[in-house]
Design a protein around this motif. Structure first.
Motif, PDB file in Angstrom:
ATOM      1  N   GLY A 254      -2.369  -0.756   4.819  1.00  0.00           N
ATOM      2  CA  GLY A 254      -2.139  -2.683   5.660  1.00  0.00           C
ATOM      3  C   GLY A 254      -3.511  -2.793   6.206  1.00  0.00           C
ATOM      4  N   ILE A 255      -4.626  -1.987   6.346  1.00  0.00           N
ATOM      5  CA  ILE A 255      -5.479  -2.272   6.817  1.00  0.00           C
ATOM      6  C   ILE A 255      -6.746  -2.002   6.206  1.00  0.00           C
ATOM      7  CG2 ILE A 255      -7.744  -1.346   8.773  1.00  0.00           C
ATOM      8  CD1 ILE A 255      -5.101   0.386  10.520  1.00  0.00           C
ATOM      9  N   ARG A 256      -7.354  -2.897   6.028  1.00  0.00           N
ATOM     10  CA  ARG A 256      -8.930  -3.387   5.411  1.00  0.00           C
ATOM     11  C   ARG A 256     -10.421  -3.667   6.305  1.00  0.00           C
ATOM     12  NH1 ARG A 256      -5.315  -2.453   2.862  1.00  0.00           N
ATOM     13  NH2 ARG A 256      -4.637  -2.970   1.038  1.00  0.00           N
ATOM     14  N   TYR A 257     -11.310  -3.328   6.054  1.00  0.00           N
ATOM     15  CA  TYR A 257     -12.485  -4.242   6.342  1.00  0.00           C
ATOM     16  C   TYR A 257     -13.293  -3.559   4.818  1.00  0.00           C
ATOM     17  CZ  TYR A 257     -16.968  -2.712   9.349  1.00  0.00           C
ATOM     18  OH  TYR A 257     -18.259  -3.083   9.815  1.00  0.00           O
ATOM     19  N   GLY A 258     -13.860  -5.464   5.247  1.00  0.00           N
ATOM     20  CA  GLY A 258     -14.565  -5.289   4.180  1.00  0.00           C
ATOM     21  C   GLY A 258     -13.977  -5.639   2.426  1.00  0.00           C
ATOM     22  N   ASP A 259     -12.811  -6.020   3.407  1.00  0.00           N
ATOM     23  CA  ASP A 259     -11.687  -5.690   1.387  1.00  0.00           C
ATOM     24  C   ASP A 259     -11.445  -4.303   1.679  1.00  0.00           C
ATOM     25  OD1 ASP A 259     -11.265  -8.346   2.025  1.00  0.00           O
ATOM     26  OD2 ASP A 259     -13.137  -8.808   0.722  1.00  0.00           O
ATOM     27  N   LYS A 260     -11.772  -3.719   2.207  1.00  0.00           N
ATOM     28  CA  LYS A 260     -11.613  -1.851   1.444  1.00  0.00           C
ATOM     29  C   LYS A 260     -10.338  -1.280   2.130  1.00  0.00           C
ATOM     30  CE  LYS A 260     -16.142  -1.096  -0.887  1.00  0.00           C
ATOM     31  NZ  LYS A 260     -17.799  -0.837  -0.511  1.00  0.00           N
ATOM     32  N   GLN A 261     -10.400  -0.396   1.720  1.00  0.00           N
ATOM     33  CA  GLN A 261      -9.200   0.425   2.446  1.00  0.00           C
ATOM     34  C   GLN A 261      -9.514   1.310   3.003  1.00  0.00           C
ATOM     35  OE1 GLN A 261      -7.149   1.578  -0.826  1.00  0.00           O
ATOM     36  NE2 GLN A 261      -4.812   0.228  -0.549  1.00  0.00           N
ATOM     37  N   LEU A 262      -8.281   1.564   3.981  1.00  0.00           N
ATOM     38  CA  LEU A 262      -9.369   2.311   4.510  1.00  0.00           C
ATOM     39  C   LEU A 262      -8.932   3.827   4.961  1.00  0.00           C
ATOM     40  CD1 LEU A 262     -10.289   0.023   8.048  1.00  0.00           C
ATOM     41  CD2 LEU A 262     -11.708   1.199   6.089  1.00  0.00           C
ATOM     42  N   HIS A 263      -9.177   4.621   5.047  1.00  0.00           N
ATOM     43  CA  HIS A 263      -8.887   6.372   5.630  1.00  0.00           C
ATOM     44  C   HIS A 263      -8.526   6.855   6.539  1.00  0.00           C
ATOM     45  CE1 HIS A 263      -9.574   5.846   1.223  1.00  0.00           C
ATOM     46  NE2 HIS A 263      -8.647   6.269   1.222  1.00  0.00           N
ATOM     47  N   GLN A 264      -7.641   7.339   7.210  1.00  0.00           N
ATOM     48  CA  GLN A 264      -7.200   8.709   7.979  1.00  0.00           C
ATOM     49  C   GLN A 264      -8.014   9.962   8.386  1.00  0.00           C
ATOM     50  OE1 GLN A 264      -2.909  10.334   9.191  1.00  0.00           O
ATOM     51  NE2 GLN A 264      -3.614   9.027  10.957  1.00  0.00           N
ATOM     52  N   GLN A 265      -8.989   9.864   9.422  1.00  0.00           N
ATOM     53  CA  GLN A 265      -9.551  11.417   9.635  1.00  0.00           C
ATOM     54  C   GLN A 265      -8.445  11.986  10.484  1.00  0.00           C
ATOM     55  OE1 GLN A 265     -12.068  13.343   6.995  1.00  0.00           O
ATOM     56  NE2 GLN A 265     -10.791  14.504   8.711  1.00  0.00           N
ATOM     57  N   THR A 266      -8.442  13.224  10.844  1.00  0.00           N
ATOM     58  CA  THR A 266      -7.639  13.937  11.443  1.00  0.00           C
ATOM     59  C   THR A 266      -8.995  14.581  12.276  1.00  0.00           C
ATOM     60  OG1 THR A 266      -5.452  13.267  10.855  1.00  0.00           O
ATOM     61  CG2 THR A 266      -6.415  15.850  12.538  1.00  0.00           C
ATOM     62  N   MET A 267      -9.806  15.224  13.010  1.00  0.00           N
ATOM     63  CA  MET A 267      -9.953  15.874  13.740  1.00  0.00           C
ATOM     64  C   MET A 267     -10.278  16.857  14.860  1.00  0.00           C
ATOM     65  SD  MET A 267     -14.429  13.677  13.371  1.00  0.00           S
ATOM     66  CE  MET A 267     -14.956  14.823  13.564  1.00  0.00           C
TER      67      MET A 267
ATOM     68  N   ASP B  48       1.121  -1.257   0.333  1.00  0.00           N
ATOM     69  CA  ASP B  48      -0.021   0.133   0.205  1.00  0.00           C
ATOM     70  C   ASP B  48       0.908   1.043   0.345  1.00  0.00           C
ATOM     71  OD1 ASP B  48      -2.306  -1.120  -0.128  1.00  0.00           O
ATOM     72  OD2 ASP B  48      -3.183  -0.951   2.245  1.00  0.00           O
ATOM     73  N   THR B  49       1.565   1.175   1.084  1.00  0.00           N
ATOM     74  CA  THR B  49       2.416   2.320   0.907  1.00  0.00           C
ATOM     75  C   THR B  49       3.489   2.476  -0.388  1.00  0.00           C
ATOM     76  OG1 THR B  49       2.850   1.841   3.437  1.00  0.00           O
ATOM     77  CG2 THR B  49       4.785   3.711   1.895  1.00  0.00           C
ATOM     78  N   ALA B  50       4.160   1.541  -0.798  1.00  0.00           N
ATOM     79  CA  ALA B  50       4.538   1.749  -2.233  1.00  0.00           C
ATOM     80  C   ALA B  50       3.619   2.134  -3.010  1.00  0.00           C
ATOM     81  CB  ALA B  50       5.325   0.633  -2.483  1.00  0.00           C
ATOM     82  N   TRP B  51       2.143   1.634  -3.610  1.00  0.00           N
ATOM     83  CA  TRP B  51       1.975   1.891  -4.340  1.00  0.00           C
ATOM     84  C   TRP B  51       1.194   3.691  -4.485  1.00  0.00           C
ATOM     85  CZ3 TRP B  51      -0.003   1.087  -9.221  1.00  0.00           C
ATOM     86  CH2 TRP B  51      -1.071   1.715  -9.554  1.00  0.00           C
ATOM     87  N   ALA B  52       1.131   4.312  -3.244  1.00  0.00           N
ATOM     88  CA  ALA B  52       0.591   5.799  -2.937  1.00  0.00           C
ATOM     89  C   ALA B  52       1.971   6.768  -3.320  1.00  0.00           C
ATOM     90  CB  ALA B  52       0.710   5.361  -1.506  1.00  0.00           C
TER      91      ALA B  52
END
Length: 201
Positions: free
Chosen positions: A184-197, A96-100
């Protein structure tokens, strides 16, 4: 330990339920470090004598080991690279990191901004959701921030954890900055994204 047991089940059913499926190492990152280094910022919620939630926090993130550092320590201590289940997570995270990087896209990381130096983590058992336990924990945390004169607080959750995002908005937090991929993280086979608040008193 009751608090440790709650850590293991509080995230059930949510995208943040587990990083890589090794509870001891995840607790070392998101619970044990706070109990050891910031015990004055640990609050618990109890209903009918049963522990149903907790909040861990830090008033000054610049003086607390960053998430990346805590993860590295946990990887070494628990030899996660040698475990088949966790090894697959780290292999996926590297891809994932390499692809990003090839796409020139950011990946998740620690947040540092003097306007919002404090941060928190909160966990509430599934059966206690909707009881006001989470609201009470946040209220106590806000009291602590105001008592100590904190200029502001941040937290990091997942874009896809819509329940959490709605809750934090209701508590007065607002989304801030980009929403990078969490490798690395997956949920339902989908990639996840960080949200800062962020939150200001």
């Amino acid at each position: 330990m009751e608090l440790r047991e709650l850590f293991g089940r509080a995230g059930e059913g949510s995208p943040t339920a587990s990083l890589w499926g090794h509870e001891d190492s995840e607790a070392a990152i998101y619970l044990d470090s706070y109990m050891d280094l910031a015990p004055d910022s640990l609050f618990v919620a109890v209903i009918d004598g049963v522990l149903v939630g907790y909040l861990t926090g830090c008033l000054d993130s610049s003086k607390f080991p960053g998430e990346g550092e805590r993860i590295s320590r946990a990887i070494r201590k628990h030899r996660l690279i040698l475990r088949p289940r966790t090894l697959s997570f780290f292999a996926r995270a590297m891809l994932d990191t390499a692809w990003a990087a090839l796409r020139r896209k950011p990946t998740a990381g620690d947040f540092h901004d003097a306007r919002w130096p404090a941060h928190l983590h909160i966990n509430v058992a599934p059966e206690a959701r909707g009881t006001g336990a989470a609201d009470a924990l946040m209220s106590r945390w806000f009291d602590r921030l105001e008592e100590t004169g904190s200029p502001g607080c941040h937290l990091q959750t997942l874009v896809e954890n819509t329940r959490a995002v709605r809750f934090f908005r209701r508590m007065g937090f607002a989304e801030h900055g980009p929403t990078p991929l969490v490798p690395g993280i997956r949920y339902g086979d989908k990639q996840l994204h960080q949200q800062t608040m962020v939150w200001n008193p």
